[in-house]
Design an enzyme around this catalytic site. Structure first.
Site, PDB file in Angstrom:
ATOM      1  CE  LYS A 155      -1.849   2.814   2.661  1.00  0.00           C
ATOM      2  NZ  LYS A 155      -1.730   4.011   1.801  1.00  0.00           N
ATOM      3  CD  GLU A 230      13.562   0.716   9.041  1.00  0.00           C
ATOM      4  OE1 GLU A 230      13.981   1.659   9.753  1.00  0.00           O
ATOM      5  OE2 GLU A 230      14.218  -0.317   8.837  1.00  0.00           O
ATOM      6  CB  CYS A 264      13.454   8.743   8.011  1.00  0.00           C
ATOM      7  SG  CYS A 264      14.260   7.647   6.845  1.00  0.00           S
ATOM      8  CD  GLU A 356      10.648  12.737  11.098  1.00  0.00           C
ATOM      9  OE1 GLU A 356       9.536  12.254  11.397  1.00  0.00           O
ATOM     10  OE2 GLU A 356      11.497  12.109  10.460  1.00  0.00           O
TER      11      GLU A 356
HETATM   12  P1  NAD Z   1       2.475   8.296   7.671  1.00  0.00           P
HETATM   13  O1  NAD Z   1       2.729   7.563   8.923  1.00  0.00           O
HETATM   14  O2  NAD Z   1       1.457   9.365   7.667  1.00  0.00           O
HETATM   15  O3  NAD Z   1       2.044   7.294   6.504  1.00  0.00           O
HETATM   16  C1  NAD Z   1       2.853   6.231   6.088  1.00  0.00           C
HETATM   17  C2  NAD Z   1       1.982   5.189   5.412  1.00  0.00           C
HETATM   18  O4  NAD Z   1       1.082   4.645   6.371  1.00  0.00           O
HETATM   19  C3  NAD Z   1       1.115   5.724   4.278  1.00  0.00           C
HETATM   20  O5  NAD Z   1       1.031   4.756   3.255  1.00  0.00           O
HETATM   21  C4  NAD Z   1      -0.239   5.881   4.953  1.00  0.00           C
HETATM   22  O6  NAD Z   1      -1.319   5.819   4.050  1.00  0.00           O
HETATM   23  C5  NAD Z   1      -0.239   4.692   5.885  1.00  0.00           C
HETATM   24  N1  NAD Z   1      -1.142   4.786   7.027  1.00  0.00           N
HETATM   25  C6  NAD Z   1      -1.571   5.904   7.654  1.00  0.00           C
HETATM   26  N2  NAD Z   1      -2.419   5.577   8.652  1.00  0.00           N
HETATM   27  C7  NAD Z   1      -2.517   4.223   8.674  1.00  0.00           C
HETATM   28  C8  NAD Z   1      -3.220   3.295   9.467  1.00  0.00           C
HETATM   29  N3  NAD Z   1      -4.005   3.669  10.472  1.00  0.00           N
HETATM   30  N4  NAD Z   1      -3.082   1.971   9.201  1.00  0.00           N
HETATM   31  C9  NAD Z   1      -2.271   1.561   8.205  1.00  0.00           C
HETATM   32  N5  NAD Z   1      -1.590   2.395   7.397  1.00  0.00           N
HETATM   33  C10 NAD Z   1      -1.703   3.717   7.643  1.00  0.00           C
HETATM   34  O7  NAD Z   1       3.917   8.824   7.223  1.00  0.00           O
HETATM   35  P2  NAD Z   1       4.261   9.742   5.973  1.00  0.00           P
HETATM   36  O8  NAD Z   1       3.825  11.117   6.336  1.00  0.00           O
HETATM   37  O9  NAD Z   1       3.790   9.130   4.704  1.00  0.00           O
HETATM   38  O10 NAD Z   1       5.862   9.639   5.987  1.00  0.00           O
HETATM   39  C11 NAD Z   1       6.631  10.467   6.748  1.00  0.00           C
HETATM   40  C12 NAD Z   1       7.179   9.762   7.956  1.00  0.00           C
HETATM   41  O11 NAD Z   1       7.859   8.564   7.570  1.00  0.00           O
HETATM   42  C13 NAD Z   1       8.223  10.559   8.700  1.00  0.00           C
HETATM   43  O12 NAD Z   1       8.004  10.490  10.071  1.00  0.00           O
HETATM   44  C14 NAD Z   1       9.535   9.861   8.345  1.00  0.00           C
HETATM   45  O13 NAD Z   1      10.563  10.034   9.263  1.00  0.00           O
HETATM   46  C15 NAD Z   1       9.108   8.450   8.228  1.00  0.00           C
HETATM   47  N6  NAD Z   1      10.056   7.672   7.425  1.00  0.00           N
HETATM   48  C16 NAD Z   1      10.879   6.759   8.054  1.00  0.00           C
HETATM   49  C17 NAD Z   1      11.815   6.042   7.320  1.00  0.00           C
HETATM   50  C18 NAD Z   1      12.724   5.042   7.974  1.00  0.00           C
HETATM   51  O14 NAD Z   1      13.269   4.224   7.268  1.00  0.00           O
HETATM   52  N7  NAD Z   1      12.905   5.056   9.283  1.00  0.00           N
HETATM   53  C19 NAD Z   1      11.915   6.237   5.959  1.00  0.00           C
HETATM   54  C20 NAD Z   1      11.078   7.165   5.353  1.00  0.00           C
HETATM   55  C21 NAD Z   1      10.140   7.871   6.098  1.00  0.00           C
END
Ligand code: NAD
Length: 459
Positions: A155, A230, A264, A356
């Site tokens: 997804k 992650e 991240c 962040e």
């Molecule tokens: P997000 O948590 O809003 O969404 C990530 C994914 O989760 C999306 O596909 C979203 O649709 C899905 N999602 C949201 N709510 C959900 C739920 N209740 N159940 C299942 N899936 C759900 O994050 P974002 O805004 O897309 O990404 C930014 C964040 O990701 C930042 O905090 C960043 O640091 C982190 N990130 C971490 C890494 C790592 O490897 N540690 C890498 C990239 C990004």
């Protein structure tokens, strides 16, 4: 009527595509299809699975430019970065394909029999990807999961499903079995949640915010479902007075401006030893201002827009463009979700120094000595990455060992290589991706003991 998501180019605000959003019923059908495909896939000889993954890698390689251009349009990434990202997907698939025949168990000496371990595939794996690096992060889960004999339902984030959809089409064109790798664009709380809760999903690989990761982990706990997280970061860039200050300052902008800070691993807390603080800032200013911002389709561009208007408002909630700053870059006027490179002076406890921001914003905090640098570096709930700049090898190792983070670099900001492990300490995540252990993370270890009958005459 089925819900849809508009995919908007963040640099131009033009509509790129409209994509149907998956429903819980779509999720259920996809997981069932995946389970059917997975049984046949896991039964293939390892060499055959590896060959099919290499064909998939070749198909990605043949479409690198198309995938990169798609990433430019849906995520606003500079084309040079997007080309690297598409190449990273190919490399990950090739690396994972190379691991299929090497995923071996162990034979452990035990009295009275033969003891062997097997790595059994898990079944159906759900990969939930963020929007910041849509292609590579999807592939971090996808490639090793497939190589280890699993099926994958991916997804992508609401704003960036297009490269994932194209990758699934390329997998089919390359001959991967129908249903083995499916992409379900949709809303996190609807399609994402249904995927996490589905009893047919054996493991969830989630990359995203700490808040959502925490709730996914709680949902997984109900079924004791495997989960890799992650999550976010607030990483330090520690510059000691004995470092090559010119090099440290020249490299710093890339560490918090790359991907417009939506990274991240961004080193968004710059900790500088007080005796070189002013000199470092003097050098940092021209380095930040020469970081080319603008049209992502121009190969000279190094920083594009933020992903969306909503995200820009979030970044502004930390630092409005009118707030005083030590350094502030320029952005294009007109359409696009632009936000300037911003360097601030901050106290260690300030909100902007603790949370962040996920934008091109860094704070500079002075420190006196090594002990204070380590204390400041660790004064965060996150622990994803960090950099240490020094010419003293012992100090480099002492500090790297003392900082509670999964990925440290010395005199460098490099954090991600597909053949080395990646993941966070503390609230930056759980488990590791990439590296030599990547395939095994998508298996269960099974131990089998086979009793050996003693010789008849010795009974
Ligand atoms: P997000 O948590 O809003 O969404 C990530 C994914 O989760 C999306 O596909 C979203 O649709 C899905 N999602 C949201 N709510 C959900 C739920 N209740 N159940 C299942 N899936 C759900 O994050 P974002 O805004 O897309 O990404 C930014 C964040 O990701 C930042 O905090 C960043 O640091 C982190 N990130 C971490 C890494 C790592 O490897 N540690 C890498 C990239 C990004």
């Amino acid at each position: 009527m089925q819900e849809t998501h508009d995919i908007v180019n963040p640099a131009t605000e033009e509509l790129v595509a409209t994509v149907p959003a998956a429903t819980p019923e779509d999720v259920d059908a996809a997981v069932r299809r995946a389970a059917g495909a997975q049984h046949r896939w896991a039964a293939l000889a390892p060499g055959d699975r590896a060959r099919q993954l290499r064909r998939f890698a070749d198909a990605v390689d043949a479409h690198l430019e198309e995938l990169a251009q798609l990433e430019v349009r849906e995520a606003g990434h500079p084309v040079g970065n997007a080309r690297w990202e598409a190449g990273n997907v190919r490399d990950l698939l090739e690396y994972a394909a190379g691991g299929v025949e090497r995923l071996t168990g162990a034979q452990i000496p035990v009295p009275g029999g033969l003891d062997v371990t097997f790595h059994e595939p898990l079944g159906v794996v759900a990969v939930i990807a963020p929007w910041n690096f849509p292609m590579p992060i999807a592939a971090w889960g996808l490639a090793p999961a497939l190589a280890a004999g699993n099926a994958v339902v991916l997804k992508p984030a609401e704003t960036t499903p297009l490269t994932a959809l194209r990758l699934a089409a390329l997998a089919l064109e390359a001959g991967l079995p129908e249903g083995l790798f499916q992409v379900l664009p949709g809303a996190g709380p609807v399609a994402g949640d249904a995927l996490v809760r589905h009893p047919g999903v054996a493991k969830v690989v989630f990359t995203g915010s700490t808040a959502v990761g925490r709730s996914i982990m709680a949902t997984c706990a109900e079924q004791v479902k495997r989960v890799t997280l992650e999550l976010g970061g607030k990483s330090p860039n520690i510059v000691f007075a004995d470092a090559d200050i010119e090099r440290a300052a020249a490299a710093a902008p890339d560490s918090f401006l790359d991907n417009t800070g939506q990274d991240c691993c961004a080193r968004s807390r710059v900790l500088v030893q007080r005796s070189v603080h002013d000199r470092f800032l003097e050098l940092l200013e021209p380095a930040v201002k020469s970081f080319t911002v603008g049209d992502p389709t121009d190969p000279a561009t190094r920083m594009g827009p933020l992903i969306s208007a909503t995200h820009r408002e979030r970044v502004r909630s930390y630092v409005p463009e009118s707030a005083p700053a030590l350094i502030r870059g320029e952005v294009p006027s007109g359409k696009g979700y632009w936000y300037p490179a911003t360097v601030l002076e901050a106290a260690p406890g300030d909100r902007v120094a603790v949370e962040e921001v996920f934008g091109p914003v860094a704070v500079v905090i002075p420190f006196e000595d090594e002990a204070e640098a380590v204390r400041l570096a660790n004064a965060t709930d996150y622990g994803l990455s960090g950099s240490v700049w020094t010419r003293d090898v012992s100090r480099a190792l002492r500090v790297s060992r003392a900082v509670a983070a999964g990925n440290l670099s010395v005199n460098s900001h490099s954090s991600v290589r597909y053949w080395t492990p990646f993941g966070g300490f503390k609230r930056s995540g759980l488990g590791r991706e990439l590296g030599p252990g990547a395939l095994a993370a998508f298996t269960e270890t099974k131990n089998v003991f086979v009793a050996i009958d003693p010789l008849e005459e010795s009974k």
